[in-house]
Motif scaffolding. Structure first.
Motif, short mmCIF file in Angstrom:
data_model
loop_
_atom_site.label_atom_id
_atom_site.label_comp_id
_atom_site.label_asym_id
_atom_site.label_seq_id
_atom_site.Cartn_x
_atom_site.Cartn_y
_atom_site.Cartn_z
N ALA A 1 0.83 -1.21 0.00
CA ALA A 1 0.00 0.00 0.00
C ALA A 1 0.86 1.26 0.00
O ALA A 1 0.58 2.22 -0.72
CB ALA A 1 -0.93 -0.01 1.21
N LEU A 2 1.95 1.23 0.78
CA LEU A 2 2.84 2.39 0.84
C LEU A 2 3.57 2.60 -0.47
O LEU A 2 3.88 3.74 -0.84
CB LEU A 2 3.87 2.19 1.97
N PHE A 3 3.83 1.52 -1.20
CA PHE A 3 4.54 1.64 -2.47
C PHE A 3 3.77 2.49 -3.48
O PHE A 3 4.37 3.13 -4.34
CB PHE A 3 4.80 0.25 -3.06
N ILE A 4 2.45 2.51 -3.35
CA ILE A 4 1.62 3.32 -4.25
C ILE A 4 1.99 4.80 -4.16
O ILE A 4 1.83 5.56 -5.13
CB ILE A 4 0.12 3.12 -3.92
N LEU A 5 2.50 5.21 -3.00
CA LEU A 5 2.88 6.62 -2.82
C LEU A 5 4.08 7.01 -3.68
O LEU A 5 4.24 8.19 -4.01
CB LEU A 5 3.21 6.88 -1.35
N ILE A 6 4.92 6.05 -4.04
CA ILE A 6 6.13 6.38 -4.81
C ILE A 6 5.80 6.96 -6.18
O ILE A 6 6.34 8.02 -6.54
CB ILE A 6 7.07 5.16 -4.90
N PRO A 7 4.92 6.34 -6.99
CA PRO A 7 4.55 7.01 -8.25
C PRO A 7 3.82 8.33 -8.03
O PRO A 7 3.97 9.25 -8.85
CB PRO A 7 3.65 5.98 -8.95
N ILE A 8 3.09 8.44 -6.94
CA ILE A 8 2.41 9.72 -6.63
C ILE A 8 3.45 10.79 -6.33
O ILE A 8 3.33 11.94 -6.78
CB ILE A 8 1.44 9.55 -5.44
N ILE A 9 4.48 10.42 -5.58
CA ILE A 9 5.58 11.35 -5.28
C ILE A 9 6.24 11.80 -6.58
O ILE A 9 6.53 12.99 -6.77
CB ILE A 9 6.62 10.69 -4.35
N TYR A 10 6.47 10.84 -7.48
CA TYR A 10 7.13 11.17 -8.74
C TYR A 10 6.29 12.13 -9.58
O TYR A 10 6.81 13.09 -10.16
CB TYR A 10 7.41 9.89 -9.53
N ILE A 11 4.99 11.89 -9.64
CA ILE A 11 4.10 12.79 -10.39
C ILE A 11 4.14 14.20 -9.80
O ILE A 11 4.20 15.20 -10.53
CB ILE A 11 2.66 12.24 -10.39
N ALA A 12 4.12 14.27 -8.46
CA ALA A 12 4.19 15.58 -7.79
C ALA A 12 5.52 16.27 -8.10
O ALA A 12 5.57 17.49 -8.31
CB ALA A 12 4.01 15.41 -6.28
N MET A 13 6.60 15.50 -8.15
CA MET A 13 7.91 16.06 -8.47
C MET A 13 7.92 16.62 -9.90
O MET A 13 8.47 17.71 -10.15
CB MET A 13 9.00 15.00 -8.32
N VAL A 14 7.32 15.88 -10.83
CA VAL A 14 7.26 16.34 -12.22
C VAL A 14 6.44 17.63 -12.31
O VAL A 14 6.82 18.57 -13.02
CB VAL A 14 6.66 15.25 -13.14
N MET A 15 5.34 17.69 -11.59
CA MET A 15 4.51 18.91 -11.57
C MET A 15 5.30 20.09 -11.01
O MET A 15 5.16 21.22 -11.47
CB MET A 15 3.26 18.68 -10.73
N SER A 16 6.15 19.82 -10.02
CA SER A 16 6.93 20.90 -9.40
C SER A 16 8.03 21.42 -10.33
O SER A 16 8.56 22.52 -10.11
CB SER A 16 7.56 20.40 -8.10
N LEU A 17 8.38 20.65 -11.36
CA LEU A 17 9.44 21.05 -12.29
C LEU A 17 8.97 22.02 -13.37
O LEU A 17 9.81 22.66 -14.02
CB LEU A 17 10.02 19.81 -12.97
N GLN A 18 7.67 22.11 -13.56
CA GLN A 18 7.15 22.87 -14.69
C GLN A 18 7.48 24.36 -14.58
O GLN A 18 7.37 24.97 -13.53
CB GLN A 18 5.63 22.69 -14.79
N ARG A 19 7.94 24.91 -15.71
CA ARG A 19 8.21 26.35 -15.86
C ARG A 19 9.29 26.86 -14.93
O ARG A 19 9.34 28.05 -14.60
CB ARG A 19 6.92 27.15 -15.64
N ARG A 20 10.15 25.98 -14.46
CA ARG A 20 11.28 26.46 -13.66
C ARG A 20 12.43 26.85 -14.58
O ARG A 20 12.55 26.33 -15.69
CB ARG A 20 11.74 25.39 -12.66
N LYS A 21 13.29 27.73 -14.11
CA LYS A 21 14.46 28.12 -14.89
C LYS A 21 15.45 26.97 -14.92
O LYS A 21 15.43 26.08 -14.07
CB LYS A 21 15.08 29.38 -14.31
N TRP A 22 16.34 27.00 -15.91
CA TRP A 22 17.09 25.80 -16.26
C TRP A 22 17.95 25.23 -15.14
O TRP A 22 18.03 24.01 -14.95
CB TRP A 22 17.95 26.06 -17.51
N LEU A 23 18.58 26.10 -14.35
CA LEU A 23 19.46 25.60 -13.29
C LEU A 23 18.66 24.89 -12.21
O LEU A 23 19.01 23.79 -11.76
CB LEU A 23 20.27 26.76 -12.70
N SER A 24 17.56 25.50 -11.78
CA SER A 24 16.69 24.88 -10.78
C SER A 24 16.06 23.61 -11.33
O SER A 24 15.93 22.61 -10.62
CB SER A 24 15.58 25.86 -10.37
N ARG A 25 15.69 23.64 -12.61
CA ARG A 25 15.03 22.49 -13.22
C ARG A 25 15.96 21.28 -13.29
O ARG A 25 15.58 20.17 -12.91
CB ARG A 25 14.52 22.84 -14.62
#
Length: 370
Positions: free
Chosen positions: A175-199
């Protein structure tokens, strides 16, 4: 002609390189010296996973750069906070820490079900040797190994999936393993429109974090790198953005330098802001101190305690300096001299006990490395 986003070719190159590592032998030996420090004991499987996931993450970070997609997302009838990439960064950090801490709790619970102490390395022998401990957990890796095995018909030698642990892994890990793809999706969402060094930095450390939570756990180098990277972007992102501008806007470097100086000056006006800037480094130091504190607190320097589950033909243990041996209903407890190095003893026992037990555990002794 529409211009190709610059991150896509970079991501494709990383994926191709990871694919070559999968199919060709020998290449991984050249990158091992560079990958080992950041992946905490690099192996072919982790090297492949790192480059492929890093490449995919870089490519997915470019989704928001498409004006049509970005406009559609921003016009969705959802709360404003769900359109903020920093919200997804905070969400991924909270979920990451929760998942990692729960992994440690399950490690303790697993040992209690086997009648073992918390400060032991558990080694499952069948069908292949897989180890796990609080200091270097492989519980989530076992679930990933099952998924990988069901998707791939061929897994090259040198890639260790850790699926042997699944026979002993408590069901809550699934059940906890399901959180790992959710974490990854959230990380991808957090990357959007960031400047290149931060991205690039966040994509790099996010990849480390995802690998680390499965292979190493909270106290593993990759997971710590993931946490550190997320905190750096969260509390020092504006400084990184300033350097991105400095390196990109060559004709306006004096203006950009002035902007960075202004940001630093404003930060000095507030002790709270200054504390936030140092918070990632403080967190990094605290995790490292906690890791070594647990290692030293849980160490058994006087002798090694070895527990062997469902063991038979244990005469092979006569080659070791045995202090005491006790037979229980389902396991055998053996105390060995502390003259051995922990890692060497762990590996030697795996050879000696191959085919002679279902699992064994070894108390750790960090003093043996000093």
């Amino acid at each position: 002609m529409k211009k190709i986003n610059r991150y896509i070719p970079f991501g494709i190159i990383l994926i191709i390189f990871g694919t070559l590592l999968f199919f060709l032998s020998g290449i991984d030996q050249f990158i091992r010296p560079f990958a080992q420090p950041i992946l905490m004991g690099s192996s072919k499987g982790k090297d492949i996973l790192f480059f492929v996931v890093f490449g995919i993450t870089i490519i997915l970070s470019a989704i928001g750069d498409n004006d049509r997609i970005y406009s559609y997302f921003m016009n969705l009838n959802i709360p404003k906070i769900l359109k903020d990439n920093d919200f997804y960064l905070k969400l991924s950090l909270v979920l990451f820490l929760f998942t990692a801490v729960m992994g440690l709790i399950v490690e303790v619970y697993l040992r209690s079900t086997l009648g073992l102490n918390w400060n032991t390395i558990l080694v499952v022998m069948n069908p292949t040797m897989t180890s796990t401990s609080i200091l270097h957990s492989h519980l989530y890796k076992a679930i990933f190994g099952i998924i990988l095995g069901s998707l791939l018909t061929y897994i090259p030698a040198g890639i260790h999936t850790g699926s042997s642990l699944s026979a002993y892994t408590p069901s809550i890990i699934y059940a906890l393993f399901i959180l790992i793809p959710i974490i990854y999706i959230a990380m991808v969402m957090s990357l959007q429109r960031r400047k290149w060094l931060s991205r690039v930095l966040l994509a790099f450390t996010s990849t480390l974090g995802i690998i680390g939570i499965m292979d190493g756990g909270l106290f593993g180098t990759p997971a710590v790198g993931g946490i550190y990277g997320m905190l750096i972007i969260l509390f020092n992102g504006n400084i990184l953005d300033g350097f991105s501008d400095l390196l990109s806007r060559r004709d306006e470097r004096d203006i950009v330098k002035s902007e960075i100086s202004d940001k630093v000056s404003k930060n000095k006006e507030s002790k709270i802001r200054l504390f936030k800037k140092f918070l990632p480094h403080i967190a990094l130091i605290l995790i490292i101190v906690l890791r070594f504190s647990i290692a030293f607190y849980g160490a058994c320097p006087d002798s090694y305690e070895v527990n062997i589950g469902e063991g038979h033909d244990l005469d092979t243990l006569n080659q070791y300096d045995t202090l005491n041996l006790t037979e229980h209903q389902n396991k055998t407890t053996v105390y060995l001299s502390n003259q051995y190095n922990e890692m060497e003893l762990l590996n030697n026992l795996a050879i000696s006990l191959e085919g002679k037990c279902d699992w064994y555990s070894l108390s750790w002794n960090i003093y043996s490395y000093l």
